[in-house]
Design an enzyme around this catalytic site. Structure first.
Site, PDB file in Angstrom:
ATOM      1  CD  GLU A 142      -2.424  -1.583   2.548  1.00  0.00           C
ATOM      2  OE1 GLU A 142      -2.189  -0.892   3.547  1.00  0.00           O
ATOM      3  OE2 GLU A 142      -3.016  -2.689   2.608  1.00  0.00           O
ATOM      4  CG  LEU A 171      -6.184  -0.787   2.256  1.00  0.00           C
ATOM      5  CD1 LEU A 171      -6.804   0.545   2.622  1.00  0.00           C
ATOM      6  CD2 LEU A 171      -6.552  -1.838   3.293  1.00  0.00           C
ATOM      7  CB  SER A 172      -6.424  -6.784   0.195  1.00  0.00           C
ATOM      8  OG  SER A 172      -6.463  -8.129   0.632  1.00  0.00           O
ATOM      9  CD  GLU A 173      -3.319  -4.876   5.112  1.00  0.00           C
ATOM     10  OE1 GLU A 173      -4.525  -5.175   4.968  1.00  0.00           O
ATOM     11  OE2 GLU A 173      -2.905  -3.701   5.074  1.00  0.00           O
ATOM     12  CD  GLN A 195       0.244   2.175   4.854  1.00  0.00           C
ATOM     13  OE1 GLN A 195      -0.877   2.291   5.346  1.00  0.00           O
ATOM     14  NE2 GLN A 195       0.528   2.619   3.641  1.00  0.00           N
ATOM     15  CG  PHE A 196       1.559   0.778  10.552  1.00  0.00           C
ATOM     16  CD1 PHE A 196       2.366   1.441  11.477  1.00  0.00           C
ATOM     17  CD2 PHE A 196       0.978   1.516   9.534  1.00  0.00           C
ATOM     18  CE1 PHE A 196       2.588   2.810  11.368  1.00  0.00           C
ATOM     19  CE2 PHE A 196       1.193   2.886   9.421  1.00  0.00           C
ATOM     20  CZ  PHE A 196       1.997   3.536  10.344  1.00  0.00           C
ATOM     21  CG  ASP A 219       0.173  -2.398  14.616  1.00  0.00           C
ATOM     22  OD1 ASP A 219      -0.009  -2.330  15.826  1.00  0.00           O
ATOM     23  OD2 ASP A 219       1.223  -2.010  14.055  1.00  0.00           O
ATOM     24  CB  ILE A 251       0.762  -8.516   9.366  1.00  0.00           C
ATOM     25  CG1 ILE A 251       1.491  -9.232   8.220  1.00  0.00           C
ATOM     26  CG2 ILE A 251       0.781  -9.354  10.631  1.00  0.00           C
ATOM     27  CD1 ILE A 251       2.992  -9.289   8.410  1.00  0.00           C
ATOM     28  CG  HIS A 295      -0.765   2.977  13.747  1.00  0.00           C
ATOM     29  ND1 HIS A 295      -2.016   3.423  14.077  1.00  0.00           N
ATOM     30  CD2 HIS A 295      -0.730   2.951  12.391  1.00  0.00           C
ATOM     31  CE1 HIS A 295      -2.717   3.664  12.990  1.00  0.00           C
ATOM     32  NE2 HIS A 295      -1.965   3.385  11.938  1.00  0.00           N
TER      33      HIS A 295
END
Ligand SMILES: Cc1ncc(C[n+]2csc(CCOP(=O)(O)OP(=O)(O)O)c2C)c(N)n1
Ligand SMILES: [Mg+2]
Lengths: 343, 333
Positions: free
Chosen positions: B40, B69-71, B93-94, B96, B98, B140
């Site tokens: 992302e 936007l999809s882990e 991105q973070f 958190d 994942i 975060h």
């Protein structure tokens, strides 16, 4: 794995033989599991026409990422029977040394992905494979199979979205057998799915929301499956597509399942919707098959499949010392220590 | 925050960890066109922490991909690419966020080599910023290295300074196995050090002895390293400080060597204590080194709660907690 678009009579007859082979082998493997030769088994009955049609449609340059109920696809692709059977019976000759359940093939050299038990767990992998092949300008398409139940997972929707966003050479092929174990895809008032009628939900229509088309095909007719899938693969450079093949799971979900608890068996062996009967009707109409030939093929298959099963039931299992191999390329110290636990 | 310098025939630039990681990605992508970055905001925006800054300009959007936007999608997409001969570097991105990709990580990424007996291998590096330092609250600031370390088949790597960050990332990209590359976000801009502009590697599975001493072995990694080093220096602790750099498989030889010398052990992690990496190291020492130990192994770790927003500083280890533990260990007879 045939090259041309039009199938010769000979190839159609051969496809029919493979279809019968799948049917007969399925029964024998189910039996082998009941006798304890296989700890677990996933029946195929009702899926044969989809499998044979897919095997016919795939070209050498295509890649398939199958799911766990696709035995016959490999038969029709011409994968060596020893490779297939060694996997199913988890023998010492298995490519993966018996680490995965039956029908969980992984054959990179034949462009076959590594079947995963997690429902839909492979759909994003297939999507990434399609991207890699597009990036490397590799000819051919990627095809991935899955059940109707898989279309409820996030993986399915995310994969459809990525395929649409990046316009990937990817064919989503849904083997809709009406059930995810005991749960109908779209239950009707009596809690059943009739896979042959328009249900209130239609899986193939989901494609539209992701920017490409979806079609529905008769999954009991291997020629229809072949034609539509081949066309989809040939066109995959231009667009992804979702194919929903309507079929019926004629057996139990797995050897751990009793379907009498949750459904009436309306498609039984020998009935009108049985893919074997449908195929016989089709090939008879084309003058490729007659009753004598049907009987001859049945006898031949009965004989050859018995021999195969006997052979693999007795085949040696992998050496116990192999189970600690190949976790990483370089073995960590604790795995080396655990080798002592095997002695 | 400069622990050691490396000068000589390579040009070096004073870099933050972010810049060092960016330089690693640039070096790697220049050498190997099978490397694809995806995630992302990693493209045009250069990543929310700027680790992928400007790379899209040099390598184009087919290699630096701004994904949906999809882990689950990002990790799964990378897995597929790497199955097909590319080398994907997905960024989450973070850390958190994942968790929607955990199924892909555990079920597909970690198991693929083993369950196919090497028919398929997965050369890929999953990068993600982790742990505290930006007052990001429960979503975060999480650590979470244990989730990965406990999953058979993953290699879990975490740097503690810019030089290691670049060298470890480039080493990770040489593996034919999946790596979870955890970047301590509190160290992203914490300081600069001289980092070679050119390609170099730092060995995986090898801990680094950051300080030598005889009294106690302090084992730590990633975000907790500067805190430990500052505490040791300020209080003149005569300690071996071991930076694990690779969490799984950790460098058992380096740990044993130090513990045999000092006979006293403290483990410091920013992640919570219970069931943590520190537990695994303690248990391993209990199995292999109990005869050498002259005091209980103590741990200073994050508190066993989700990381709170306003009072994050009370959650993470600090100098006082480390000194209390060191004194307890040293006074034990
Ligand atoms: C994610 C996940 N949840 C549950 C299961 C257990 N399970 C195995 S097959 C299955 C039903 C799948 O149905 P469908 O996708 O329609 O495929 P079918 O078995 O009918 O061919 C379930 C629930 C699983 N393997 N993976
Ligand atoms: Mg189903």
């Amino acid at each position: 794995m045939i090259e041309e678009t039009d199938i010769s009579d000979e190839k159609l007859l051969n496809a029919y033989k493979n279809l019968i082979m799948e049917r007969v082998m399925d029964k024998k493997m189910l039996n082998a599991s009941r006798q304890g030769f296989l700890p677990f088994y996933i029946p195929l009955m009702g899926h044969e026409a989809m499998h044979i049609g897919l095997g016919l449609a795939l070209r050498k340059q295509d890649f398939i990422y199958p799911y766990y109920r696709d035995f016959g696809v490999l038969l029709q692709m011409g994968i060596p029977i020893d490779t297939i059977m060694s996997q199913v019976f988890a023998t010492a000759n298995d490519n993966a040394l018996g680490r995965a359940m039956p029908d969980h093939f992984s054959l990179k050299k034949y462009n076959i992905g590594a079947v995963i038990t997690t429902v839909a767990g492979h759909l994003m992998s297939a999507t990434g494979i399609a991207y890699a092949r597009k990036y490397r300008e590799i000819d051919g398409g990627v095809l991935t199979t899955f059940g109707d139940g898989a279309t409820s997972t996030p993986d399915f929707h995310v994969a459809m979205n990525f395929a649409g966003v990046y316009n990937l050479p990817l064919v989503f092929f849904c083997e809709n057998n009406g059930f995810a174990i005991s749960v109908p895809t779209y239950p009707n008032e009596s809690g059943q799915t009739d896979a042959y009628e328009e249900t209130k939900g239609m899986i193939y229509k989901k494609a539209e929301a992701y920017g490409f088309s979806g079609i529905r095909v008769d999954g009991t007719n291997f020629i229809e499956v072949y034609k539509n899938t081949r066309k989809a693969l040939e066109n995959s450079n231009n667009t992804p597509i979702l194919i929903e093949a309507m079929s019926y799971r004629m057996g139990p979900h797995s050897t751990a399942d009793d379907p009498n608890k949750y459904r009436k068996n309306d498609v039984t062996e020998g009935s009108e919707k049985d893919p074997v009967i449908v195929s016989q009707r089709l090939l008879k109409e084309m003058n490729i098959l007659d009753d004598n030939k049907i009987k001859e093929i049945e006898d031949e298959t009965e004989d050859s499949s018995s021999k195969l099963i006997n052979k693999y039931e007795k085949a040696a299992k992998p050496d116990k010392n192999t189970i600690l191999d190949n976790l990483y390329e370089e073995e960590p110290w604790y795995i080396t220590e655990e080798r002592g636990d095997l002695q | 925050m400069v622990y050691y310098r490396r000068k000589g025939r390579f040009a070096v630039t004073s870099m933050t960890m972010v810049k060092a990681l960016n330089s690693a990605l640039d070096n790697a992508m220049e050498r190997d066109d099978s490397i694809i970055l995806l995630g992302e905001d990693v493209g045009v925006d250069g990543g929310v922490f700027r680790v992928t800054d400007n790379l899209i300009k040099k390598y184009g959007s087919a290699r630096v991909m701004d994904t949906p936007l999809s882990e689950l999608g990002i990790v799964g997409f990378g897995i597929g690419m790497s199955m097909a001969g590319l080398r994907a570097i997905p960024e989450i991105q973070f850390q958190d966020f994942i968790y929607t990709a955990m199924d892909q990580i555990i079920s597909q990424m970690a198991k693929l080599r083993y369950r196919t007996n090497g028919d398929y291998t997965l050369p890929m590096v999953l990068r993600t910023p982790y742990a505290g330092g930006v007052h990001g609250g429960p979503y975060h600031s999480q650590s979470g290295e244990e989730y990965f370390a406990t999953t058979q088949g993953l290699t879990v790597v975490t740097p503690s300074n810019p030089y290691d960050a670049k060298g470890l990332l480039l080493s990770s990209l040489n593996l034919n196995d999946p790596v979870i590359f955890l970047e301590p976000k509190r160290l992203y801009y914490a300081g600069k050090m001289d980092v070679p502009d050119d390609y170099y590697t730092v060995d995986l599975r090898k801990a680094k002895l950051l300080n030598e001493g005889d009294d106690i072995s302090i084992i730590t990694y990633g975000p907790a390293v500067p805190l430990v080093m500052n505490t040791v220096k300020k209080n003149n602790i005569n300690a071996d400080v071991i930076d694990l750099r690779t969490i799984n498989p950790f460098d058992i030889d380096a740990i044993l060597k130090s513990v045999q010398k000092t006979t006293r052990v403290l483990i410091v992690t920013e992640s919570p204590k219970m069931f943590g990496v520190s537990a695994e190291i303690s248990a391993t020492l209990a199995e292999k080194a109990i005869d050498y130990l002259s005091a209980p192994i103590l741990r200073v770790a994050g508190l066993d709660i989700p990381i709170p927003f306003a009072l994050e500083d009370y959650y993470v280890p600090n100098e006082k907690r480390i000194m209390n533990a060191v004194n307890k260990i040293m006074q034990y007879r």
